[in-house]
Write a protein that holds these residues in place. Structure first.
Motif, PDB file in Angstrom:
ATOM      1  N   ILE A 187       7.902  -2.361   1.190  1.00 39.48           N
ATOM      2  CA  ILE A 187       8.365  -1.311   2.097  1.00 39.48           C
ATOM      3  C   ILE A 187       9.135  -2.003   3.217  1.00 39.48           C
ATOM      4  CG2 ILE A 187       7.714   0.515   3.713  1.00 39.48           C
ATOM      5  CD1 ILE A 187       5.100   0.821   2.058  1.00 39.48           C
ATOM      6  N   ALA A 188      10.338  -1.541   3.474  1.00 42.25           N
ATOM      7  CA  ALA A 188      11.158  -2.119   4.535  1.00 42.25           C
ATOM      8  C   ALA A 188      11.591  -1.013   5.486  1.00 42.25           C
ATOM      9  CB  ALA A 188      12.377  -2.811   3.938  1.00 42.25           C
ATOM     10  N   ILE A 193      11.970   1.676  -0.116  1.00 44.30           N
ATOM     11  CA  ILE A 193      10.939   1.209  -1.045  1.00 44.30           C
ATOM     12  C   ILE A 193      11.690   0.378  -2.082  1.00 44.30           C
ATOM     13  CG2 ILE A 193      10.978   3.416  -2.337  1.00 44.30           C
ATOM     14  CD1 ILE A 193       7.936   1.081  -2.070  1.00 44.30           C
ATOM     15  N   ILE A 194      11.390  -0.912  -2.107  1.00 41.48           N
ATOM     16  CA  ILE A 194      12.088  -1.871  -2.966  1.00 41.48           C
ATOM     17  C   ILE A 194      11.184  -2.169  -4.160  1.00 41.48           C
ATOM     18  CG2 ILE A 194      13.157  -4.150  -3.083  1.00 41.48           C
ATOM     19  CD1 ILE A 194      13.307  -3.912   0.094  1.00 41.48           C
ATOM     20  N   LEU A 195      11.646  -1.798  -5.349  1.00 40.81           N
ATOM     21  CA  LEU A 195      10.829  -1.877  -6.557  1.00 40.81           C
ATOM     22  C   LEU A 195      11.485  -2.799  -7.584  1.00 40.81           C
ATOM     23  CD1 LEU A 195      10.305   1.968  -6.599  1.00 40.81           C
ATOM     24  CD2 LEU A 195       8.565   0.274  -5.980  1.00 40.81           C
ATOM     25  N   PRO A 196      10.788  -3.854  -7.997  1.00 41.23           N
ATOM     26  CA  PRO A 196      11.376  -4.798  -8.945  1.00 41.23           C
ATOM     27  C   PRO A 196      11.438  -4.240 -10.370  1.00 41.23           C
ATOM     28  CG  PRO A 196       9.129  -5.447  -8.426  1.00 41.23           C
ATOM     29  CD  PRO A 196       9.454  -4.263  -7.554  1.00 41.23           C
ATOM     30  N   LEU A 197      12.493  -4.646 -11.082  1.00 40.37           N
ATOM     31  CA  LEU A 197      12.671  -4.316 -12.493  1.00 40.37           C
ATOM     32  C   LEU A 197      12.870  -5.618 -13.256  1.00 40.37           C
ATOM     33  CD1 LEU A 197      15.266  -1.391 -12.172  1.00 40.37           C
ATOM     34  CD2 LEU A 197      12.776  -1.195 -12.364  1.00 40.37           C
ATOM     35  N   SER A 198      12.435  -5.642 -14.524  1.00 35.29           N
ATOM     36  CA  SER A 198      12.550  -6.859 -15.319  1.00 35.29           C
ATOM     37  C   SER A 198      12.902  -6.539 -16.759  1.00 35.29           C
ATOM     38  CB  SER A 198      11.229  -7.627 -15.287  1.00 35.29           C
ATOM     39  OG  SER A 198      11.294  -8.762 -16.121  1.00 35.29           O
ATOM     40  N   VAL A 202       8.550  11.312   1.782  1.00 39.60           N
ATOM     41  CA  VAL A 202       8.153  12.027   0.567  1.00 39.60           C
ATOM     42  C   VAL A 202       9.021  11.560  -0.602  1.00 39.60           C
ATOM     43  CG1 VAL A 202       8.051  14.306  -0.533  1.00 39.60           C
ATOM     44  CG2 VAL A 202       7.357  14.047   1.855  1.00 39.60           C
ATOM     45  N   LYS A 203      10.309  11.385  -0.358  1.00 35.20           N
ATOM     46  CA  LYS A 203      11.232  10.949  -1.411  1.00 35.20           C
ATOM     47  C   LYS A 203      10.837   9.566  -1.926  1.00 35.20           C
ATOM     48  CE  LYS A 203      15.068  13.534   0.508  1.00 35.20           C
ATOM     49  NZ  LYS A 203      16.305  13.474   1.267  1.00 35.20           N
ATOM     50  N   ASN A 204      10.582   8.645  -1.018  1.00 31.25           N
ATOM     51  CA  ASN A 204      10.230   7.289  -1.440  1.00 31.25           C
ATOM     52  C   ASN A 204       8.882   7.246  -2.146  1.00 31.25           C
ATOM     53  OD1 ASN A 204      12.619   6.250  -0.547  1.00 31.25           O
ATOM     54  ND2 ASN A 204      11.804   5.444   1.361  1.00 31.25           N
ATOM     55  N   PHE A 205       7.957   8.082  -1.727  1.00 31.03           N
ATOM     56  CA  PHE A 205       6.661   8.142  -2.400  1.00 31.03           C
ATOM     57  C   PHE A 205       6.847   8.632  -3.841  1.00 31.03           C
ATOM     58  CE2 PHE A 205       2.430   9.939  -3.346  1.00 31.03           C
ATOM     59  CZ  PHE A 205       1.657   8.815  -3.084  1.00 31.03           C
ATOM     60  N   GLU A 206       7.711   9.615  -4.023  1.00 33.30           N
ATOM     61  CA  GLU A 206       7.994  10.135  -5.367  1.00 33.30           C
ATOM     62  C   GLU A 206       8.697   9.073  -6.224  1.00 33.30           C
ATOM     63  OE1 GLU A 206      10.239  13.870  -7.574  1.00 33.30           O
ATOM     64  OE2 GLU A 206       9.895  13.962  -5.408  1.00 33.30           O
ATOM     65  N   ILE A 207       9.624   8.329  -5.636  1.00 34.46           N
ATOM     66  CA  ILE A 207      10.309   7.245  -6.354  1.00 34.46           C
ATOM     67  C   ILE A 207       9.301   6.168  -6.759  1.00 34.46           C
ATOM     68  CG2 ILE A 207      11.966   5.338  -6.071  1.00 34.46           C
ATOM     69  CD1 ILE A 207      13.641   7.386  -4.350  1.00 34.46           C
ATOM     70  N   TYR A 208       8.399   5.823  -5.841  1.00 39.04           N
ATOM     71  CA  TYR A 208       7.358   4.835  -6.169  1.00 39.04           C
ATOM     72  C   TYR A 208       6.471   5.337  -7.316  1.00 39.04           C
ATOM     73  CZ  TYR A 208       2.985   2.438  -6.265  1.00 39.04           C
ATOM     74  OH  TYR A 208       1.875   1.783  -6.727  1.00 39.04           O
ATOM     75  N   GLN A 209       6.033   6.592  -7.249  1.00 44.84           N
ATOM     76  CA  GLN A 209       5.164   7.143  -8.298  1.00 44.84           C
ATOM     77  C   GLN A 209       5.862   7.101  -9.659  1.00 44.84           C
ATOM     78  OE1 GLN A 209       4.179  10.961  -6.362  1.00 44.84           O
ATOM     79  NE2 GLN A 209       2.036  10.328  -6.527  1.00 44.84           N
ATOM     80  N   TYR A 210       7.145   7.410  -9.683  1.00 39.60           N
ATOM     81  CA  TYR A 210       7.907   7.364 -10.930  1.00 39.60           C
ATOM     82  C   TYR A 210       7.958   5.928 -11.462  1.00 39.60           C
ATOM     83  CZ  TYR A 210      11.754   7.695 -14.236  1.00 39.60           C
ATOM     84  OH  TYR A 210      12.530   7.611 -15.365  1.00 39.60           O
ATOM     85  N   TRP A 211       8.299   4.966 -10.605  1.00 43.94           N
ATOM     86  CA  TRP A 211       8.347   3.546 -10.993  1.00 43.94           C
ATOM     87  C   TRP A 211       6.995   3.100 -11.538  1.00 43.94           C
ATOM     88  CZ3 TRP A 211       5.543  -0.605  -9.038  1.00 43.94           C
ATOM     89  CH2 TRP A 211       5.994  -1.881  -9.380  1.00 43.94           C
ATOM     90  N   ASP A 247       0.863  -1.179   0.000  1.00 41.64           N
ATOM     91  CA  ASP A 247       0.000   0.000   0.000  1.00 41.64           C
ATOM     92  C   ASP A 247       0.902   1.233   0.000  1.00 41.64           C
ATOM     93  OD1 ASP A 247      -1.707   2.116   0.444  1.00 41.64           O
ATOM     94  OD2 ASP A 247      -2.542   1.322   2.308  1.00 41.64           O
ATOM     95  N   PRO A 248       0.967   1.974  -1.128  1.00 42.83           N
ATOM     96  CA  PRO A 248       1.851   3.138  -1.182  1.00 42.83           C
ATOM     97  C   PRO A 248       1.511   4.213  -0.151  1.00 42.83           C
ATOM     98  CG  PRO A 248       0.414   3.078  -3.111  1.00 42.83           C
ATOM     99  CD  PRO A 248       0.231   1.779  -2.382  1.00 42.83           C
ATOM    100  N   GLN A 249       0.283   4.211   0.360  1.00 47.65           N
ATOM    101  CA  GLN A 249      -0.094   5.195   1.370  1.00 47.65           C
ATOM    102  C   GLN A 249       0.612   4.948   2.711  1.00 47.65           C
ATOM    103  OE1 GLN A 249      -1.747   7.991   0.609  1.00 47.65           O
ATOM    104  NE2 GLN A 249      -1.677   7.176  -1.463  1.00 47.65           N
ATOM    105  N   LYS A 250       1.226   3.768   2.855  1.00 55.36           N
ATOM    106  CA  LYS A 250       1.965   3.469   4.087  1.00 55.36           C
ATOM    107  C   LYS A 250       3.384   4.035   4.075  1.00 55.36           C
ATOM    108  CE  LYS A 250      -0.700  -0.485   5.465  1.00 55.36           C
ATOM    109  NZ  LYS A 250      -0.742  -1.903   5.775  1.00 55.36           N
ATOM    110  N   LEU A 251       3.809   4.564   2.931  1.00 58.09           N
ATOM    111  CA  LEU A 251       5.130   5.187   2.862  1.00 58.09           C
ATOM    112  C   LEU A 251       5.144   6.445   3.717  1.00 58.09           C
ATOM    113  CD1 LEU A 251       5.831   4.743  -0.940  1.00 58.09           C
ATOM    114  CD2 LEU A 251       7.198   3.776   0.923  1.00 58.09           C
ATOM    115  N   LYS A 252       6.203   6.625   4.467  1.00 59.61           N
ATOM    116  CA  LYS A 252       6.343   7.807   5.315  1.00 59.61           C
ATOM    117  C   LYS A 252       7.209   8.881   4.662  1.00 59.61           C
ATOM    118  CE  LYS A 252       5.760   5.131   9.547  1.00 59.61           C
ATOM    119  NZ  LYS A 252       4.801   4.290   8.885  1.00 59.61           N
TER     120      LYS A 252
END
Length: 153
Positions: free
Chosen positions: A107-108, A125-130, A10-19, A3-8
Motif C-alpha cells: 500500500i502506497a 495498491i501495488i500487486l505483483p504478477l508473475s 473501496v476501489k483498491n480493496f475490490e482490486i486487491y480481492q480480485y487479485w 494488511d488489506p484492512q488498512k486500505l482506505k
C-alpha cells in the motif's frame, strides 16, 4: 507486513480481492489470470507496469483514464527511469521495488500533486504478477484519488 484492512479505498480493496482470488494458492497470479472484463468498472483506476529485472526499471504498459485525467499526461510506454521525479531513489520507485523484491502487495500513499484541489491523497495498491510463478514480471496497481484520509470501506 501487508494488511488489506488498512486500505482506505473501496476501489483498491475490490482490486486487491480480485487479485487475491485470481492467485488462489499461488504466490501471485500471472497477467494471463486477470480478465479486464471482470474489472471493467475499475479500469479507469488501474495501472500496469512491466518490470525489467536488470537493471530494475518499470515501464508503463496500461494507464487508466482516471489516472491520466489527474496527471494530465499519458505515460504509456515510458520507463520510470526516464521521468525525473519518479526514477530511483523516489518514494514511488521504492514502493514498486518493495513489491518486486518481496513478492507481496504494497500500500502506497504518494502525495497528491494533481490539478484538482479537492483531492488531498492518493492510495495505491501495488500487486505483483508473475509469468513463471517465482519472479515478478508485472505490477498490477489500483490508484485512487481521495479527498480525505478516512477509511472508506
Amino acid at each position: 507486513m501487508f494488511d488489506p484492512q488498512k486500505l482506505k479505498s473501496v476501489k483498491n480493496f475490490e482490486i486487491y480481492q480480485y487479485w487475491n482470488q485470481q492467485k488462489g494458492d499461488k504466490l501471485m497470479p500471472a497477467r494471463a489470470d486477470l480478465d479486464p472484463a471482470d474489472l471493467s468498472h475499475l479500469l479507469p483506476n488501474i495501472l500496469i507496469h512491466e518490470v525489467q529485472a536488470e537493471p530494475l526499471d518499470f515501464r508503463y504498459r496500461l494507464v487508466g483514464s482516471e489516472i491520466v485525467r489527474h496527471i494530465s499526461q499519458n505515460p504509456t510506454g515510458t520507463w520510470m527511469s526516464q521521468i525525473p521525479h519518479q526514477k530511483k531513489p523516489s518514494k514511488l520507485w521504492s514502493f514498486l521495488e518493495d513489491a518486486v523484491t518481496n513478492k507481496h502487495p504494497v500500500i502506497a500513499n504518494p502525495p497528491y500533486l494533481g490539478q484538482y484541489k479537492e483531492f488531498k491523497f492518493i492510495e495505491d495498491i501495488i500487486l505483483p504478477l508473475s509469468a513463471d510463478g517465482k519472479n515478478v514480471n508485472m505490477l498490477f496497481i489500483g490508484v485512487d484519488f481521495l479527498k480525505d484520509h478516512s477509511k472508506l470501506h
